[in-house]
Design a protein around this motif. Structure first.
Motif, short mmCIF file in Angstrom:
data_model
loop_
_atom_site.label_atom_id
_atom_site.label_comp_id
_atom_site.label_asym_id
_atom_site.label_seq_id
_atom_site.Cartn_x
_atom_site.Cartn_y
_atom_site.Cartn_z
N ASP A 137 0.80 -1.24 0.00
CA ASP A 137 0.00 0.00 0.00
C ASP A 137 0.83 1.28 0.00
O ASP A 137 0.30 2.36 -0.25
CB ASP A 137 -0.94 0.03 1.20
N LYS A 138 2.12 1.16 0.27
CA LYS A 138 2.98 2.35 0.30
C LYS A 138 3.61 2.64 -1.05
O LYS A 138 4.35 3.60 -1.20
CB LYS A 138 4.05 2.17 1.37
N LYS A 139 3.32 1.77 -2.02
CA LYS A 139 3.92 1.93 -3.36
C LYS A 139 2.85 2.25 -4.39
O LYS A 139 1.68 1.92 -4.22
CB LYS A 139 4.64 0.65 -3.78
N VAL A 140 3.30 2.87 -5.47
CA VAL A 140 2.44 3.13 -6.62
C VAL A 140 2.81 2.10 -7.69
O VAL A 140 3.98 1.97 -8.05
CB VAL A 140 2.65 4.55 -7.18
N TYR A 141 1.81 1.39 -8.17
CA TYR A 141 2.02 0.38 -9.21
C TYR A 141 1.38 0.85 -10.51
O TYR A 141 0.24 1.33 -10.51
CB TYR A 141 1.38 -0.96 -8.82
N TYR A 142 2.10 0.70 -11.58
CA TYR A 142 1.62 1.01 -12.93
C TYR A 142 1.69 -0.27 -13.75
O TYR A 142 2.77 -0.74 -14.10
CB TYR A 142 2.50 2.12 -13.53
N VAL A 169 6.37 1.62 -9.32
CA VAL A 169 6.71 0.27 -9.75
C VAL A 169 6.03 0.05 -11.10
O VAL A 169 4.80 0.02 -11.18
CB VAL A 169 6.24 -0.78 -8.73
N LYS A 170 6.83 -0.09 -12.15
CA LYS A 170 6.30 -0.30 -13.50
C LYS A 170 6.28 -1.79 -13.78
O LYS A 170 7.31 -2.46 -13.71
CB LYS A 170 7.15 0.45 -14.52
N LEU A 213 -3.48 0.12 -15.46
CA LEU A 213 -4.09 -0.02 -14.14
C LEU A 213 -3.08 0.51 -13.13
O LEU A 213 -1.92 0.11 -13.14
CB LEU A 213 -4.42 -1.48 -13.84
N PHE A 214 -3.53 1.43 -12.32
CA PHE A 214 -2.69 2.02 -11.26
C PHE A 214 -3.27 1.61 -9.92
O PHE A 214 -4.46 1.76 -9.68
CB PHE A 214 -2.68 3.55 -11.35
N PHE A 268 -7.47 3.12 -6.89
CA PHE A 268 -7.00 2.57 -8.15
C PHE A 268 -7.59 3.39 -9.29
O PHE A 268 -8.61 4.06 -9.15
CB PHE A 268 -7.37 1.10 -8.31
N ILE A 269 -6.92 3.34 -10.42
CA ILE A 269 -7.40 3.93 -11.67
C ILE A 269 -7.17 2.90 -12.76
O ILE A 269 -6.07 2.35 -12.87
CB ILE A 269 -6.65 5.24 -12.02
N MET A 270 -8.20 2.64 -13.55
CA MET A 270 -8.06 1.73 -14.67
C MET A 270 -8.47 2.49 -15.92
O MET A 270 -9.52 3.13 -15.96
CB MET A 270 -8.93 0.49 -14.49
#
Length: 117
Positions: A26-31, A57-58, A88-89, A95-97
Motif C-alpha cells: 500500500d505504500k507503493k504506486v504500481y503502474y 513500480v512499473k 491499471l494504477f 486505483f485507476i483503470m
C-alpha cells in the motif's frame, strides 16, 4: 471462449493469492501496462512529464507470470476482476483503470500522497 478466459482468470487469481511476490504494498504506486497499449503509453508520457521524480513500480503484465499475478492481485484487492484492463494504477486504497482526461486529473490528485516533496 469467454468462459475459458474467465476460468483462466479465476485460476490465476487463486495462484496469485498464494504467491508472496504477488502482494500489493500500500505504500507503493504500481503502474500495470502492456507495451503496445496506446492508453498505457499516453499515461506514461503524462507521468514522465508531470511527475518525473515519482517512485513508481512499473509492471509489464506481458513479461512473465510473476508480473501478471501481481496485476491480478491488484484487481482482486479492488474487486475489479471483470472487464480488467490496462493501464491499471494501484495507489494505497485507490486505483485507476484506463486513461482519459478525467483519469489523468484523478491520477494527479491521488498521486500527491506519494510524491516526494
Amino acid at each position: 471462449m469467454k468462459s475459458v478466459w474467465g476460468m483462466l482468470m479465476v485460476l490465476l487469481l487463486i495462484t496469485a493469492c498464494g504467491n508472496k511476490q504477488s502482494e500489493i504494498d500500500d505504500k507503493k504506486v504500481y503502474y500495470f501496462y502492456q507495451p503496445r497499449c496506446s492508453h498505457c503509453l499516453k499515461a506514461k508520457e503524462h507521468i514522465d512529464k508531470k511527475h518525473p521524480d515519482l517512485d513508481m513500480v512499473k509492471v509489464d503484465i506481458t513479461a512473465n507470470n510473476v508480473n501478471f499475478n501481481l496485476f491480478l492481485a491488484c484487481a482482486k484487492k479492488f474487486n475489479i476482476e471483470k472487464n480488467l484492463g490496462t493501464p491499471l494504477f494501484c495507489m494505497g486504497d485507490k486505483f485507476i483503470m484506463g486513461w482519459s482526461n478525467n483519469k489523468q486529473k484523478q491520477f494527479d490528485r491521488y498521486i500527491q500522497l506519494f510524491s516526494k516533496k
